[in-house]
Design an enzyme around this catalytic site. Structure first.
Site, PDB file in Angstrom:
ATOM      1  N   ASP A  58      33.382  42.648  39.827  1.00 31.17           N
ATOM      2  CA  ASP A  58      34.514  42.283  38.975  1.00 31.17           C
ATOM      3  C   ASP A  58      34.321  42.840  37.558  1.00 31.17           C
ATOM      4  O   ASP A  58      33.712  43.897  37.394  1.00 31.17           O
ATOM      5  CB  ASP A  58      34.682  40.756  38.950  1.00 31.17           C
ATOM      6  CG  ASP A  58      36.140  40.341  38.907  1.00 31.17           C
ATOM      7  OD1 ASP A  58      36.763  40.524  37.846  1.00 31.17           O
ATOM      8  OD2 ASP A  58      36.647  39.848  39.918  1.00 31.17           O
TER       9      ASP A  58
ATOM     10  N   ASP B  76      29.323  26.052  31.259  1.00 34.82           N
ATOM     11  CA  ASP B  76      29.645  25.483  32.563  1.00 34.82           C
ATOM     12  C   ASP B  76      29.311  26.427  33.722  1.00 34.82           C
ATOM     13  O   ASP B  76      29.776  26.219  34.840  1.00 34.82           O
ATOM     14  CB  ASP B  76      31.136  25.117  32.609  1.00 34.82           C
ATOM     15  CG  ASP B  76      31.404  23.879  33.466  1.00 34.82           C
ATOM     16  OD1 ASP B  76      30.443  23.187  33.838  1.00 34.82           O
ATOM     17  OD2 ASP B  76      32.583  23.618  33.760  1.00 34.82           O
TER      18      ASP B  76
ATOM     19  N   HIS C 215      38.392  37.895  33.722  1.00 33.33           N
ATOM     20  CA  HIS C 215      38.702  37.788  35.147  1.00 33.33           C
ATOM     21  C   HIS C 215      37.452  37.476  35.979  1.00 33.33           C
ATOM     22  O   HIS C 215      37.459  36.570  36.834  1.00 33.33           O
ATOM     23  CB  HIS C 215      39.336  39.099  35.617  1.00 33.33           C
ATOM     24  CG  HIS C 215      39.902  39.080  37.003  1.00 33.33           C
ATOM     25  ND1 HIS C 215      39.149  39.346  38.125  1.00 33.33           N
ATOM     26  CD2 HIS C 215      41.160  38.830  37.450  1.00 33.33           C
ATOM     27  CE1 HIS C 215      39.914  39.279  39.193  1.00 33.33           C
ATOM     28  NE2 HIS C 215      41.143  38.960  38.821  1.00 33.33           N
TER      29      HIS C 215
ATOM     30  N   ASN D 145      48.681  41.178  45.526  1.00 34.17           N
ATOM     31  CA  ASN D 145      49.685  40.366  44.841  1.00 34.17           C
ATOM     32  C   ASN D 145      51.075  41.001  44.830  1.00 34.17           C
ATOM     33  O   ASN D 145      51.913  40.648  44.005  1.00 34.17           O
ATOM     34  CB  ASN D 145      49.251  40.109  43.389  1.00 34.17           C
ATOM     35  CG  ASN D 145      47.940  39.361  43.306  1.00 34.17           C
ATOM     36  OD1 ASN D 145      47.614  38.556  44.169  1.00 34.17           O
ATOM     37  ND2 ASN D 145      47.174  39.628  42.257  1.00 34.17           N
TER      38      ASN D 145
ATOM     39  N   SER E 248      43.351  36.988  43.712  1.00 29.26           N
ATOM     40  CA  SER E 248      42.035  37.057  43.070  1.00 29.26           C
ATOM     41  C   SER E 248      41.413  35.679  42.921  1.00 29.26           C
ATOM     42  O   SER E 248      40.182  35.540  42.931  1.00 29.26           O
ATOM     43  CB  SER E 248      42.155  37.692  41.681  1.00 29.26           C
ATOM     44  OG  SER E 248      42.297  39.081  41.763  1.00 29.26           O
TER      45      SER E 248
END
Length: 556
Positions: free
Chosen positions: A155, A164, A191, A286, A348
């Site tokens: 990615d 986190d 992303h 998409n 995604s």
């Protein structure tokens, strides 16, 4: 000597008759409403100087009276500019209020004001569980064994030291050569960090979100195939990334990426690594249409569709025969590259739910093969849409606990021999087709059986066939492995009686020939020109904007 006043006099003082203010309060209009938000008002904390007293009182006050006097003074500060005190803070001699620019300027002009600063907003920092975690049953299966699995995320990178996300034990590879994408541990896009959070955001830390594998034990390897602007990568970049994932010891790849063009070399890289034990997961796309996206549509890759929080297919999710499974992909909240969080949508976002679940389930049954894990996820998916597998949801929404229960019944045995996977590609030239096998098996394919749809058959690995007439034909390949397990794949091919070459003297395209930049070929009455070196790249399939062939139009 100070005197004490009677209660009546003190009451007058604390009702406001002797409030020690430097400036007289403005007279408010009768219809002024403190509950109406002032135009363009901003909330501020206004602090007064502690040594400014407009009135020296000739009597002694109790601590409670002193506090009340201070409260009155602070409240009057707001009234003086026709504002309302939101919070009176006598402990720091301050008051918060909403002020327009004009009101703020009035207070700034006062000699008794020490400072005026924006009252900063604060938000609930409690941990929340995104809806997708429950939908895929990740909350029903502990990830205490996840340390024996590693997911490779291809990615835009990873925000190392995000509060986190796991920060220790994470490995990665950067871009290389002409595709210099930057450091893998920096994600200027966001992303990749979002994808990582869905897979492995830390649970139990009282903040942010939780991932499918929240314990922080899951291994992660990051390959930064995109730069910070998310600029497209080549198929060859993914081939290299697969090698890097393998070298890092990854079991699962998570690819929230894709494109319309396919590549024989890329397909083979996925097939080879799959045969060697890797499980590949990728986004279906998409486009909201039935077109294929790659690498998701290669047979060695699990194609993931997206659903919303009501388990309905997302409007943008591509639908086709290669869609294999579905997962949450609409308004998914996860980690972002600003050390915060963001809610975004796409296949995604669905993909990391599946790759995370695959690793989670596999961690409990490490003796299972990648094919057995894939079969278990498909067999236990929550069926949606048309009964059985369909083009919108595949087998359905991935279910972690159901897959675990399925495998707990001994489906993997002692490791066994995985079933083969049938795959092939076809090149059409007039009425003749050339078939190229892409099947794989962990122990090897023993036999091939082709059916061409016109009654003819073949047992060759890569046969060719010429039809007597133009039309649509269903080609079927059945492969058999060394212990007799079989798998099949079918594909409709359209053959014509059109031009097979000789386009103004230009030779017909050949799957076995190597073409260089500017070479021209003809195929089915159309002229094509090579953009760069290629072999076995059918011009009819690879003539898009970023593909190897340029369509020069119909032959004269």
């Amino acid at each position: 000597m100070k005197t004490k006043l009677n209660k009546t006099t003190q009451a007058l003082i604390f009702c406001g008759a002797l409030i020690p203010t430097v400036h007289a309060a403005s007279v408010l209009p009768n219809d002024f409403d403190f509950n109406v938000e002032l135009d363009q008002a901003q909330r501020y904390i206004v602090t007064l100087k502690s040594d400014k007293q407009a009135v020296a009182l000739p009597f002694e006050l109790s601590p409670q009276q002193t506090m009340q006097l201070q409260v009155n003074r602070l409240e009057s500060l707001a009234v003086g500019v026709a504002a309302q005190a939101k919070q009176v803070l006598p402990s720091i001699n301050a008051v918060s209020m909403s002020l327009t620019a004009e009101q703020k300027a009035q207070l700034e002009a006062r000699s008794d004001v020490l400072s005026i600063e924006v009252d900063p907003k604060r938000y609930l920092m409690a941990e929340s569980t995104p809806y997708g975690i429950n939908m895929v049953q990740a909350n029903q299966l502990a990830d205490t064994m996840s340390g024996n699995r590693k997911v490779c995320i291809m990615d835009t990178g990873y925000t190392l030291n995000h509060p986190d996300l796991p920060s220790t034990g994470i490995t990665g590879d950067d871009g290389y050569g002409s595709n210099n994408t930057g450091n893998w541990y920096n994600d200027g896009n966001g992303h990749g960090t979002h994808v990582a959070g869905t897979i492995a955001a830390i649970g139990g830390n009282g903040q942010g979100v939780v991932g499918v594998n929240p314990s922080g034990q899951l291994g992660l390897h990051i390959v930064k195939v995109f730069n910070d602007s998310g600029r497209w990568a080549y198929g060859s970049d993914l081939v290299k990334a697969i090698e890097q994932c393998q070298q890092a010891g990854a079991n699962v790849t998570s690819m929230s990426l894709g494109g319309s063009g396919q590549s024989a070399a890329e397909r083979q890289a996925f097939a080879n690594s799959y045969a060697q034990g890797m499980l590949h997961i990728a986004a279906a796309g998409n486009g909201g249409n039935s077109s294929m996206s790659y690498p998701a549509s290669y047979d060695a890759v699990v194609s993931v569709a997206a659903v919303d929080n009501r388990e309905n297919k997302a409007s943008f999710s591509q639908y086709n025969s290669q869609v294999e499974i579905a997962a949450p992909g609409v308004a998914v909240n996860s980690t972002w590259n600003n050390n915060g969080y963001k809610s975004i949508s796409g296949t995604s976002m669905a993909t990391p739910h599946v790759s995370g679940v695959a690793a989670l389930v596999w961690s409990h049954f490490p003796n299972c093969t990648n094919q057995q894990i894939r079969d278990a996820l498909n067999a236990t998916a929550k069926d949606k849409g048309a009964a059985g597998r369909d083009t919108s949801y595949g087998y359905g929404i991935v279910q972690a606990k159901a897959a675990y229960d399925y495998l707990a019944g001994g489906q993997c045995g002692a490791g066994g021999d995985a079933k083969p996977v049938a795959s092939f590609s076809v090149t059409i030239n007039g009425k003749t087709i050339q078939l190229k096998d892409g099947s794989f098996d962990d122990k090897g394919v023993a036999a091939y059986a082709w059916e061409f749809g016109d009654g003819a058959t073949s047992s060759s690995q890569n046969p060719s066939h010429t039809y007597a007439a133009a039309g649509d034909y269903t080609v079927k390949l059945t492969v058999t492995d060394t212990i007799g397990q079989t798998a099949s794949k079918s594909q409709v091919v359209k053959v014509t009686g059109g031009n097979t070459g000789g386009c103004n003297g230009v030779a017909a395209w050949s799957a076995s020939k190597v073409y260089l930049s500017k070479d021209q070929v003809s195929l089915n009455g159309t002229l094509y020109e090579a953009k760069w070196w290629n072999r076995d790249q059918n011009p009819e399939q690879f003539s898009g904007r970023w593909d190897v062939w340029a369509n020069k139009g119909a032959c004269n």
